[in-house]
Motif scaffolding. Structure first.
Motif, PDB file in Angstrom:
ATOM      1  N   VAL A  64      89.380  66.291 107.995  1.00 33.22           N
ATOM      2  CA  VAL A  64      89.899  65.558 106.756  1.00 33.22           C
ATOM      3  C   VAL A  64      88.589  64.987 106.136  1.00 33.22           C
ATOM      4  N   ASN A  65      87.449  65.658 105.561  1.00 28.33           N
ATOM      5  CA  ASN A  65      86.351  64.884 105.175  1.00 28.33           C
ATOM      6  C   ASN A  65      86.577  64.430 103.733  1.00 28.33           C
ATOM      7  N   LEU A  66      86.785  63.245 103.663  1.00 30.27           N
ATOM      8  CA  LEU A  66      86.699  62.266 102.395  1.00 30.27           C
ATOM      9  C   LEU A  66      85.449  62.210 101.608  1.00 30.27           C
ATOM     10  N   GLY A  67      84.440  62.616 102.244  1.00 24.45           N
ATOM     11  CA  GLY A  67      83.016  62.597 101.935  1.00 24.45           C
ATOM     12  C   GLY A  67      81.950  61.772 102.627  1.00 24.45           C
ATOM     13  N   ASN A  68      80.851  61.847 102.396  1.00 25.83           N
ATOM     14  CA  ASN A  68      79.699  61.329 103.248  1.00 25.83           C
ATOM     15  C   ASN A  68      79.029  59.881 102.899  1.00 25.83           C
ATOM     16  N   ILE A  69      79.269  58.998 103.527  1.00 28.12           N
ATOM     17  CA  ILE A  69      78.953  57.485 102.977  1.00 28.12           C
ATOM     18  C   ILE A  69      77.473  57.319 102.885  1.00 28.12           C
ATOM     19  N   LEU A  70      76.592  58.060 103.335  1.00 24.49           N
ATOM     20  CA  LEU A  70      75.348  58.315 103.192  1.00 24.49           C
ATOM     21  C   LEU A  70      74.836  58.701 101.883  1.00 24.49           C
ATOM     22  N   SER A  71      75.461  59.317 101.279  1.00 25.39           N
ATOM     23  CA  SER A  71      75.170  60.123 100.046  1.00 25.39           C
ATOM     24  C   SER A  71      76.161  59.832  99.026  1.00 25.39           C
ATOM     25  N   THR A  72      77.347  59.384  99.214  1.00 30.18           N
ATOM     26  CA  THR A  72      78.498  59.118  98.117  1.00 30.18           C
ATOM     27  C   THR A  72      78.654  57.586  98.333  1.00 30.18           C
ATOM     28  N   SER A  73      78.980  56.955  97.058  1.00 30.38           N
ATOM     29  CA  SER A  73      79.389  55.575  97.087  1.00 30.38           C
ATOM     30  C   SER A  73      80.733  55.330  97.720  1.00 30.38           C
ATOM     31  N   PHE A  74      80.770  54.341  98.726  1.00 28.83           N
ATOM     32  CA  PHE A  74      81.964  54.085  99.563  1.00 28.83           C
ATOM     33  C   PHE A  74      83.062  53.872  98.538  1.00 28.83           C
ATOM     34  N   VAL A  75      82.819  53.253  97.327  1.00 26.14           N
ATOM     35  CA  VAL A  75      83.809  52.943  96.189  1.00 26.14           C
ATOM     36  C   VAL A  75      84.421  54.194  95.743  1.00 26.14           C
ATOM     37  N   ASP A  76      83.471  55.442  95.374  1.00 28.43           N
ATOM     38  CA  ASP A  76      83.918  56.811  94.827  1.00 28.43           C
ATOM     39  C   ASP A  76      84.805  57.187  95.930  1.00 28.43           C
ATOM     40  N   ILE A 136      93.388  58.549  97.863  1.00 32.55           N
ATOM     41  CA  ILE A 136      94.486  57.921  97.008  1.00 32.55           C
ATOM     42  C   ILE A 136      95.648  58.746  97.526  1.00 32.55           C
ATOM     43  N   SER A 137      95.651  60.313  97.704  1.00 39.83           N
ATOM     44  CA  SER A 137      96.987  60.943  98.053  1.00 39.83           C
ATOM     45  C   SER A 137      97.143  60.970  99.422  1.00 39.83           C
ATOM     46  N   ILE A 138      96.444  60.832 100.126  1.00 43.80           N
ATOM     47  CA  ILE A 138      96.703  60.408 101.706  1.00 43.80           C
ATOM     48  C   ILE A 138      97.490  59.233 101.974  1.00 43.80           C
ATOM     49  N   ARG A 139      96.705  58.199 101.224  1.00 41.18           N
ATOM     50  CA  ARG A 139      97.376  56.653 101.499  1.00 41.18           C
ATOM     51  C   ARG A 139      98.645  56.464 100.806  1.00 41.18           C
ATOM     52  N   ASP A 140      98.903  57.049  99.627  1.00 39.10           N
ATOM     53  CA  ASP A 140     100.209  56.830  98.966  1.00 39.10           C
ATOM     54  C   ASP A 140     101.156  57.750  99.357  1.00 39.10           C
ATOM     55  N   SER A 141     100.887  58.930 100.317  1.00 38.41           N
ATOM     56  CA  SER A 141     101.864  59.739 101.134  1.00 38.41           C
ATOM     57  C   SER A 141     102.300  58.948 102.270  1.00 38.41           C
TER      58      SER A 141
END
Length: 278
Positions: free
Chosen positions: A232-244, A252-257
């Protein structure tokens, strides 16, 4: 209050043991470097006070451990380390000098042939326990019953610590035991690492994305510490903003589910560990 109770950071996915209960990860084997660790800490420090050096691998193998702990010291973060214990003695001077170190979890059920293993582990942990919490883990039980090997581990603890008859009795019969100041024994059943090909499927609540998140050695962000392959790859923190990453539709879908006792990801449906939260 900060968003996450803890953030898991895998500083290596390499291990010096090959225990049967811990699936070997299929990812490229590597050590996290100082630049990447510093970047990750800068990204997550506004979201948590607690860093857990654990997902897969043996964190005490990373040659940059001392520098990593310096970085956590300088950012007023608390660090928990989960280790098989084989390298505690070698790294004692490093562990002993860092104020950030809060807890060491030692997997006493690890499979190794070192005759001095228990003596070395207990020696170091006793020295550290005046300021650091020690958790000895026995997480390979079935139906919470001690088998021959786990009974042997309990006997090693008893022979090394001056324990009352009451504590000794609890070691055999209870699952969470305080044996002395800042030192605990935690027993639990063995669990299966989630497998996307498993026939098991269920919905349910999980703490992943709600109070913790994991970051693999290559920077991949995952919902929890049990996604050791980065499925479940949510993105790479080394190349993508953690906020994003945290604001992404998938996160959000994982958390709300989970908050509604549902699983939006196939791997989460296959995971049996969440059934413990019912």
């Amino acid at each position: 209050m900060k968003k996450f109770k803890k953030v898991y950071i895998e500083i290596t996915n390499i291990c010096n043991l090959n225990c049967s209960f811990c699936n070997n990860n299929k990812r490229e084997k590597k050590f996290m470097n100082v630049s990447d660790f510093s970047h990750i800490i800068d990204a997550v420090k506004s979201y948590t006070d607690y860093i857990y050096l654990h997902v897969k691998g043996e964190p005490l193998l990373n040659p940059n451990l001392d520098i990593f702990l310096d970085i956590c010291d300088n950012n007023n973060l608390f660090v928990n380390i989960t280790t098989n214990g084989t390298l505690l003695k070698k790294n004692f001077s490093i562990l002993n000098r860092h104020k950030c170190l809060r807890q060491i979890n030692v997997s006493l059920h690890s499979e190794n042939d070192d005759d001095n293993y228990f003596d070395d582990v207990f020696e170091v942990c006793k020295l550290l326990s005046d300021r650091v919490y020690i958790s000895y883990r026995l997480w390979t039980l079935k139906d919470y019953l001690l088998d021959k090997k786990s009974t042997g581990v309990v006997e090693e603890i008893i022979s090394s610590y001056d324990l009352s008859a009451e504590i000794v009795d609890k070691l055999y019969n209870d699952n969470q035991i305080k044996i002395c100041e800042n030192t605990y024994v935690n027993k639990d059943n063995i669990f299966e690492w989630p497998n996307i090909n498993s026939k098991h499927e269920s919905n349910g609540y999980c703490h992943g994305t709600i109070d913790h998140i994991g970051i693999l050695v290559d920077g991949t962000v995952v919902p929890c510490c049990l996604d050791g392959e980065g499925v479940v790859n949510l993105g790479n923190i080394l190349s993508t903003s953690f906020v994003d990453i945290l604001n992404s539709d998938r996160f959000i879908s994982i958390r709300d589910s989970f908050k509604n006792n549902l699983c939006s990801e196939e791997l989460c449906k296959k995971c049996k560990f969440k059934d413990r939260f019912k």
